[in-house]
Design a protein around this motif. Sequence first.
Motif, mmCIF file in Angstrom:
data_model
loop_
_atom_site.group_PDB
_atom_site.id
_atom_site.type_symbol
_atom_site.label_atom_id
_atom_site.label_comp_id
_atom_site.label_asym_id
_atom_site.label_seq_id
_atom_site.Cartn_x
_atom_site.Cartn_y
_atom_site.Cartn_z
ATOM 1 N N ASP A 51 1.044 -1.297 0.025
ATOM 2 C CA ASP A 51 -0.190 0.190 -0.024
ATOM 3 C C ASP A 51 0.914 1.241 0.342
ATOM 4 N N GLN A 54 2.420 2.431 -3.622
ATOM 5 C CA GLN A 54 1.885 2.681 -4.452
ATOM 6 C C GLN A 54 1.811 4.427 -4.223
ATOM 7 N N LEU A 200 4.310 -2.257 -9.492
ATOM 8 C CA LEU A 200 4.227 -1.842 -8.753
ATOM 9 C C LEU A 200 6.241 -1.424 -9.654
#
Length: 242
Positions: A51, A54, A200
């Motif tokens: 998380d 990102q 990512l």
Amino acid sequence: MDILDLFYKGGPAMWPLLVLSILALSVIFERLWFWLRILTQEKQIVDRILDAAQDNWEVAADIARLASHQPVGRFLYAPLRFTKTDAETFRLALEATAEDELAGMRRGEKLLEAVIALAPLLGLLGTVLGLIQSLRSIRIGDLGTESTAGVTTGIGESLISTASGLIVAIISLVFYRLFQSFVVNQVKVFRKAGNEMELLYRQSPPDFSNRTSAIVQENLTPPRKPGKTRVSEPPEPPNTPT
């Protein structure tokens, strides 16, 4: 009949079986504690790192560094230690760290394998030695008489070592398979987390060069020593004509 009585009646093979059982139990308890700490914190660590990645790679790197006491934390922190990486270096860092961490998770498996193989053989050896001892005292002329009544008791007692060896091997085998299933599950977790981290990275590669250069510049700047500060002297006034 208590346990000590059974132990002594099992014969000399019970002593190596006792050593094997102690070794197996030590590995089992250590691995249970190891896996309990991993399985209760792993998902939370992975979610927090992904998380944060990102939005900010620096925050993700800090979270992974703080979670380096866990295998998955060290796994995800491996490619984030470098200031600049390309996609190939990022992937190789993940793969190399995953191999090291998975090898550490398999610690103790060789000892359990040895216990599983040796315990039944030692139990069988104890039974054979007990049978030899019992049958040695039989005389052909005593067959069918009361003097051979103790032989059956000796044969029954010689089977104690075989039962003990099988018990030690079965318990070791159960936990050995359990730990192997945990390792297989960790392979899936590492592969999934690594793939998401690499995706990512390909979308927005991190760049820690600015942060690192600032840290290096701060470390290279020598501190000022007290009392050594030089103050410029005031300029002399110009000579005025008299």
